[in-house]
Scaffold this active site. Structure first.
Site, mmCIF file in Angstrom:
data_model
loop_
_atom_site.group_PDB
_atom_site.id
_atom_site.type_symbol
_atom_site.label_atom_id
_atom_site.label_comp_id
_atom_site.label_asym_id
_atom_site.label_seq_id
_atom_site.Cartn_x
_atom_site.Cartn_y
_atom_site.Cartn_z
ATOM 1 N N ASP A 13 0.812 -1.222 0.000
ATOM 2 C CA ASP A 13 0.000 0.000 0.000
ATOM 3 C C ASP A 13 0.843 1.268 0.000
ATOM 4 O OD1 ASP A 13 -2.306 -1.667 0.304
ATOM 5 O OD2 ASP A 13 -1.781 -1.867 2.410
ATOM 6 N N LYS A 16 2.144 2.602 -5.075
ATOM 7 C CA LYS A 16 2.946 2.255 -6.262
ATOM 8 C C LYS A 16 2.227 2.653 -7.546
ATOM 9 C CE LYS A 16 2.980 -2.074 -4.720
ATOM 10 N NZ LYS A 16 2.636 -2.060 -3.298
ATOM 11 N N ASN A 38 -5.360 -10.087 -4.049
ATOM 12 C CA ASN A 38 -5.116 -9.539 -2.702
ATOM 13 C C ASN A 38 -4.548 -8.128 -2.782
ATOM 14 O OD1 ASN A 38 -2.797 -10.620 -3.833
ATOM 15 N ND2 ASN A 38 -1.954 -11.408 -1.938
ATOM 16 N N GLY A 40 -4.497 -4.169 -4.138
ATOM 17 C CA GLY A 40 -5.616 -3.265 -4.398
ATOM 18 C C GLY A 40 -5.098 -1.954 -4.917
ATOM 19 N N HIS A 41 -5.625 -1.492 -6.043
ATOM 20 C CA HIS A 41 -5.253 -0.146 -6.461
ATOM 21 C C HIS A 41 -6.448 0.551 -7.079
ATOM 22 C CE1 HIS A 41 -3.123 -3.251 -8.948
ATOM 23 N NE2 HIS A 41 -4.085 -2.909 -9.761
ATOM 24 N N GLN A 229 1.873 -6.191 -3.397
ATOM 25 C CA GLN A 229 2.211 -6.207 -1.967
ATOM 26 C C GLN A 229 3.510 -5.415 -1.738
ATOM 27 O OE1 GLN A 229 1.281 -9.690 -3.248
ATOM 28 N NE2 GLN A 229 -0.666 -8.671 -2.974
ATOM 29 N N THR A 309 -9.952 -5.140 1.635
ATOM 30 C CA THR A 309 -10.785 -5.636 2.736
ATOM 31 C C THR A 309 -11.447 -4.529 3.549
ATOM 32 O OG1 THR A 309 -8.863 -5.612 4.177
ATOM 33 C CG2 THR A 309 -9.310 -7.680 3.029
ATOM 34 N N GLY A 310 -11.023 -3.285 3.358
ATOM 35 C CA GLY A 310 -11.585 -2.169 4.134
ATOM 36 C C GLY A 310 -11.077 -2.109 5.558
ATOM 37 N N ARG A 311 -10.172 -3.019 5.935
ATOM 38 C CA ARG A 311 -9.665 -3.028 7.313
ATOM 39 C C ARG A 311 -8.844 -1.763 7.603
ATOM 40 N NH1 ARG A 311 -6.370 -8.606 7.555
ATOM 41 N NH2 ARG A 311 -5.915 -8.026 5.423
ATOM 42 N N PRO A 312 -8.965 -1.203 8.835
ATOM 43 C CA PRO A 312 -8.092 -0.071 9.163
ATOM 44 C C PRO A 312 -6.643 -0.556 9.135
ATOM 45 C CG PRO A 312 -9.582 -0.594 11.001
ATOM 46 C CD PRO A 312 -9.840 -1.604 9.934
ATOM 47 N N ARG A 313 -5.771 0.209 8.515
ATOM 48 C CA ARG A 313 -4.361 -0.184 8.484
ATOM 49 C C ARG A 313 -3.691 0.217 9.788
ATOM 50 N NH1 ARG A 313 -3.931 2.328 2.564
ATOM 51 N NH2 ARG A 313 -4.793 0.566 1.411
ATOM 52 N N GLY A 423 0.114 14.464 -2.662
ATOM 53 C CA GLY A 423 -1.336 14.358 -2.842
ATOM 54 C C GLY A 423 -1.622 13.270 -3.858
HETATM 55 P P1 IMP Z 1 -2.650 -12.861 1.792
HETATM 56 O O1 IMP Z 1 -1.752 -12.285 0.749
HETATM 57 O O2 IMP Z 1 -4.102 -12.605 1.558
HETATM 58 O O3 IMP Z 1 -2.350 -14.306 2.071
HETATM 59 O O4 IMP Z 1 -2.327 -12.097 3.179
HETATM 60 C C1 IMP Z 1 -1.065 -12.232 3.841
HETATM 61 C C2 IMP Z 1 -0.657 -10.913 4.487
HETATM 62 O O5 IMP Z 1 -0.325 -9.991 3.477
HETATM 63 C C3 IMP Z 1 -1.747 -10.243 5.326
HETATM 64 O O6 IMP Z 1 -1.127 -9.562 6.405
HETATM 65 C C4 IMP Z 1 -2.346 -9.238 4.362
HETATM 66 O O7 IMP Z 1 -2.962 -8.160 5.050
HETATM 67 C C5 IMP Z 1 -1.108 -8.807 3.617
HETATM 68 N N1 IMP Z 1 -1.388 -8.309 2.259
HETATM 69 C C6 IMP Z 1 -1.684 -9.027 1.159
HETATM 70 N N2 IMP Z 1 -1.836 -8.231 0.089
HETATM 71 C C7 IMP Z 1 -1.598 -6.978 0.500
HETATM 72 C C8 IMP Z 1 -1.577 -5.708 -0.160
HETATM 73 O O8 IMP Z 1 -1.752 -5.579 -1.368
HETATM 74 N N3 IMP Z 1 -1.304 -4.636 0.631
HETATM 75 C C9 IMP Z 1 -1.035 -4.748 1.967
HETATM 76 N N4 IMP Z 1 -1.032 -5.915 2.615
HETATM 77 C C10 IMP Z 1 -1.324 -7.024 1.898
#
Ligand code: IMP
Length: 433
Positions: A13, A16, A38, A40-41, A229, A309-313, A423
């Site tokens: 995140d 990039k 997994n 997200g952009h 990632q 996932t919308g989870r707070p980072r 920005g």
């Molecule tokens: P997985 O890739 O879904 O197996 O998740 C493994 C770990 O990588 C978890 O901590 C996820 O939150 C993290 N993760 C996977 N993809 C991303 C991403 O694109 N950005 C940030 N964290 C990620």
């Protein structure tokens, strides 16, 4: 430059996508070589916002060909949804997007396996729930893995799934641990029929993408590799076991696309001006200082919530020990510092320069997660600034304190800072060189 890689040097995140966007028309091919849906952009096309997770960010540039390499794990409904969404916005990828016949396919049992594993009391990783880990497990285990090319052979696919699915049903029962009676067994033929439907949509895109890239490079085409990632989530060099299941460093390019390392001449390491992490695992500079603390303030201003996932980072200070480590592993030539504007208004900022563990000061990143968990950050404090930075376009126009912050980040990492982002907009960028 025939080959360039844009790679995140933290836990993902790092924005990039904006760097890929800034590279503009500087490449002919854009390649993803690891991960799956997994990532997200967010991309904006003709004023419309798209959240892509499987297709490369560069897919939206006109005249660019896109490749999903063999190292990616593909969930076909996501592929179809993203391609259709872009088509509706006037971006037709039917000729320009190729997907490797060697990429592995994510099936519903992968996601269910992950859900059950992550809902247990122990051993949670905090994954995105997209079936990534179980699919890679099947890939390296070989017995149950199914590749994109196999989707195109109906009888073969049916036979494979009749072998795989009963085993997976037994495995899921074991994972369900006490709730097995609530599980509905999956039907191999139903999954086959569903995936044969997807196969029709995928067929025009399926190709031998390694050969395609070799030919492109031989013809002098410029190729951009988008790492998904972040480097600290790399399965080998990251904070194992709290990592993803693929090689997110540029070392993954060779295996995940078939393009030898010698073709990648420029490696751009992307960092945030602070640090974030989603999911579990050690994070020495984490700001766990409550609802009125600095961590929450950065989270709010930086909109630090997961795209997938919308989870707070989780949020923390910039960690130069970690970034020196990943920059070395990535072979980064330069760093780009993103989201500097988010730090405006904080009276003072901290940069982690070393760790303390068992009373000793260390300046290297420990080789395992359990050690990292015991590290306490050693900080250097830098004065903050109050000015809004979002309209600054030149390094010399930055407030002195912000300039000092950027200079110090570059010094501590030991690399030139080539871009500072202030920005989300393309224009909100300081090009240093
Ligand atoms: P997985 O890739 O879904 O197996 O998740 C493994 C770990 O990588 C978890 O901590 C996820 O939150 C993290 N993760 C996977 N993809 C991303 C991403 O694109 N950005 C940030 N964290 C990620």
């Amino acid at each position: 430059m025939p080959g360039t890689c844009v790679v995140g040097l933290q836990w993902g995140d790092e924005a990039k996508g904006k760097i890929v966007d800034l590279l503009g028309d500087g490449f002919d091919y854009v390649v993803r070589y690891n991960g799956g849906a997994n990532a997200g952009h967010t991309v904006v096309v003709h004023g419309k916002t798209f959240k892509l997770s499987l297709l490369p960010t560069g897919v939206i540039r006109p005249n660019v060909k896109s490749v999903i390499g063999n190292g990616v794990v593909v969930y076909p409904p996501k592929f179809i949804e993203e391609v259709a969404g872009l088509k509706a916005a006037g971006i037709d990828l039917s000729e320009s997007l190729k997907i490797s016949d060697h990429a592995h396919v994510i099936f519903p049992y992968h996601m269910e396996e992950e859900r059950l594993a992550e809902s247990g009391a122990e051993g949670k990783i905090g994954t995105t729930g997209r079936g990534i880990g179980p699919c890679y497990q099947d890939k390296v285990g070989r017995r149950f893995g199914i590749r994109v090319g196999e989707l195109l052979r109906p009888d073969h696919l049916r036979e494979r799934l009749r072998f795989v699915v009963p085993f997976k049903n037994r495995l899921m029962k074991a994972f369900a641990n006490g709730h097995a009676d609530q599980l509905v067994p999956m039907e191999p033929d139903a999954i086959t029929d569903q995936y044969l439907g997807y196969a029709d949509a995928l067929r025009p895109h399926v190709a031998d993408t390694s050969r395609l890239l070799h030919e492109a490079l031989a013809a002098g085409k410029r190729v951009l590799f988008e790492a998904a990632q972040g480097s600290l989530l790399d399965v080998d060099h990251g904070t194992y076991p709290y990592v993803t299941s693929s090689s997110s460093l540029p070392s993954g390019i060779w295996g995940g696309s078939g393009v030898p390392a010698k073709n990648v001449q420029r490696i751009i390491g992307v960092v945030k001006a602070y640090t974030t992490r989603v999911g579990k695992g050690p994070f020495p500079t984490e700001l766990d200082d409550g609802p009125t603390g600095t961590g929450e303030r950065i989270r709010k201003v930086g909109r630090e919530y997961g795209t997938v996932t919308g989870r707070p980072r989780r949020v923390g200070w910039f960690d130069s020990v970690a970034v020196r480590y990943t920059a070395a592993l990535a072979g980064a030539d330069e760093i780009t510092v993103m989201l500097l504007d988010v730090l405006s208004g904080l009276p003072e900022l901290k940069l982690c320069t070393a760790y303390e563990v068992d009373g000793e000061r260390v300046t290297h990143f420990p080789s395992d997660s359990y050690q990292l968990d015991r590290c306490r950050p050693v900080y250097e404090t830098i004065q903050g600034w109050t000015e809004d930075l979002t309209a600054v376009r030149k390094l010399t126009d930055l407030p002195a304190a912000a300039r000092r912050y950027i200079d110090r980040v570059g010094e501590l990492v030991g690399l030139p800072v080539s871009v500072v982002s202030v920005g989300p907009d393309r224009a909100q960028t300081i090009l240093v060189k």
